[in-house]
Write a protein that holds these residues in place. Structure first.
Motif, PDB file in Angstrom:
ATOM      1  N   TRP A  30      47.262 -77.508  -8.778  1.00 45.50           N
ATOM      2  CA  TRP A  30      47.624 -76.321  -9.679  1.00 45.50           C
ATOM      3  C   TRP A  30      46.676 -76.148 -10.864  1.00 45.50           C
ATOM      4  CZ3 TRP A  30      52.286 -79.140  -7.623  1.00 45.50           C
ATOM      5  CH2 TRP A  30      52.834 -78.175  -6.725  1.00 45.50           C
ATOM      6  N   LYS A  95      51.887 -68.675 -10.351  1.00 42.96           N
ATOM      7  CA  LYS A  95      50.415 -69.022  -9.887  1.00 42.96           C
ATOM      8  C   LYS A  95      49.750 -67.724 -10.310  1.00 42.96           C
ATOM      9  CE  LYS A  95      50.740 -70.200  -5.797  1.00 42.96           C
ATOM     10  NZ  LYS A  95      52.089 -70.713  -5.321  1.00 42.96           N
ATOM     11  N   ASP A 100      46.032 -71.265  -9.350  1.00 44.12           N
ATOM     12  CA  ASP A 100      46.304 -72.229 -10.470  1.00 44.12           C
ATOM     13  C   ASP A 100      47.498 -71.749 -11.126  1.00 44.12           C
ATOM     14  OD1 ASP A 100      43.736 -73.159  -9.931  1.00 44.12           O
ATOM     15  OD2 ASP A 100      42.699 -72.196 -11.428  1.00 44.12           O
TER      16      ASP A 100
END
Length: 390
Positions: A30, A95, A100
């Motif tokens: 992530w 996210k 990410d």
């Protein structure tokens, strides 16, 4: 390593890193290589635990250049299993469209030509009446030796499972309404979550609250939400306020603990008058004396008491207990994790925290789990510890 420094504690044990390349969840997927904090709050609506992280980077050691290091001032993890006896696993993070972990609220940063806000950091979250709320500090500048300056603490709200957030403008506690930073604070406190002018007018003079520069909330199980406040930095004590759940978004409905009477009963004063009263009754209104830093509060079934964990500068992670969520918390600290066990060269940081939740317990509360942050040039991450009571 297991150890104990307290007569209340059988042992304390490091379990694992929960962020970074050595984490069970492999958080680099992530774009989380290094971060701090790890403050949990539970959503009964979504049946999951959310965990707030502060300054978060896509590199091992941050340089705080926003674009290069994928620096985000805040990210939010999702945990579906609160049984931490075998460790902590993140099921996901909130996210962006690249996958990410994304920041929930942007900040002006070092590159701003105004140089008015270096970051925003979440200090605690809570679910109230089906909505998610997060208390956020706007940091104007970092200082030395555990001091820094805030513009205000505000609240953001989500009604779509933490995907989008909006400001709750009335819930704003500001550092000052005068001096050279007055106009800066006025501008920032009226911005929306995208740092644009909202058109909402916020009266600074009604909400001057330097003692609530950082705020952590908890459900007191008595119809009130309690907030625990500190001045910015690590060198001050902890003060307390509360509000009825139904009035959560009403700033003037909050009342503040200004001291205790001769029978040790709390004295509460509401609204702006309460903020002025705690300033006038500085020492009497502390529920934990100086110095106290990052904290968490939860009810422990084994002790049948409220537990307050916090970082005490120069000592480490310590614990106090109370019969009520507002104290009085015992004057003596129970030492949990000591900084001396993690020696580092001068100026290279160390440990801080600690963060827990009533659902991070097992054996009816005899065992509880908590998060500690570590900051040095080898690792800048959060760790899981286990504490077993006697």
């Amino acid at each position: 390593m297991k150890h104990s420094y307290s007569d209340m504690v059988e042992n304390v044990q490091f379990m694992e890193y929960i962020t970074g390349p050595y984490s069970r969840s492999m958080t680099p997927r992530w774009s989380i290589m290094s971060t701090d904090l790890g403050i949990p709050f539970y959503s009964s609506k979504n049946n999951c635990m959310y965990m707030i992280f502060g300054d978060t980077f896509g590199t091992q050691w941050p340089s705080k250049e926003k674009e290069r290091d994928k620096w985000r001032g805040n990210v939010l993890g999702i945990i579906e299993n609160t049984d931490l006896s075998n460790g902590l696993v993140f099921n996901d993070f909130i996210k962006d469209n690249k996958g990410d972990a994304r920041y929930l609220f942007d900040f002006h940063g070092y590159t701003s030509d105004k140089n008015i806000e270096v970051t925003k950091i979440g200090q605690g979250g809570i679910e109230v009446n089906g909505a998610l709320y997060m208390f956020v500090e706007s940091i104007r500048s970092w200082g030395q030796s555990g001091f820094w300056n805030v513009n205000y603490t505000g609240v953001i709200k989500s009604t779509d499972n933490a995907e989008t957030w909006e400001r709750v403008y009335d819930l704003s506690w500001v550092e000052t309404d005068e001096g050279e930073f007055k106009d800066v604070i006025q501008e920032l406190v009226q911005e929306n979550n995208d740092m644009q002018p909202s058109g909402v007018k916020v009266n600074l003079s009604e909400r001057v609250a330097p003692f609530f520069g950082q705020i952590y909330p908890v459900d007191g199980k008595d119809g009130f939400i309690y907030i625990y406040g500190r001045r910015a930095g690590r060198q001050f004590g902890i003060k307390c306020g509360r509000v009825k759940k139904a009035d959560f978004e009403n700033f003037q409905a909050y009342e503040y603990l200004v001291g205790f009477d001769a029978n040790n009963d709390p004295i509460w004063v509401k609204g702006t008058a309460g903020l002025k009263a705690i300033a006038e009754n500085d020492e009497a209104s502390y529920i934990v004396s100086t110095p106290a830093s990052n904290m968490t509060v939860f009810y422990n079934n084994y002790l049948n008491k409220w537990v307050l964990l916090y970082f005490k500068p120069g000592v480490g992670i310590v614990m106090r207990t109370s019969e009520t969520p507002y104290g009085k918390f015992l004057e003596e600290d129970e030492q949990i994790v000591l900084s001396k066990d993690y020696p580092l060269p001068a100026g290279e940081g160390g440990l801080y925290g600690a963060f827990s939740h009533e659902l991070f317990q097992s054996n009816n509360g005899k065992t509880f789990y908590f998060i500690v942050s570590q900051w040095n040039k080898v690792t800048y991450n959060s760790m899981l510890y286990k504490c077993e009571l006697k």
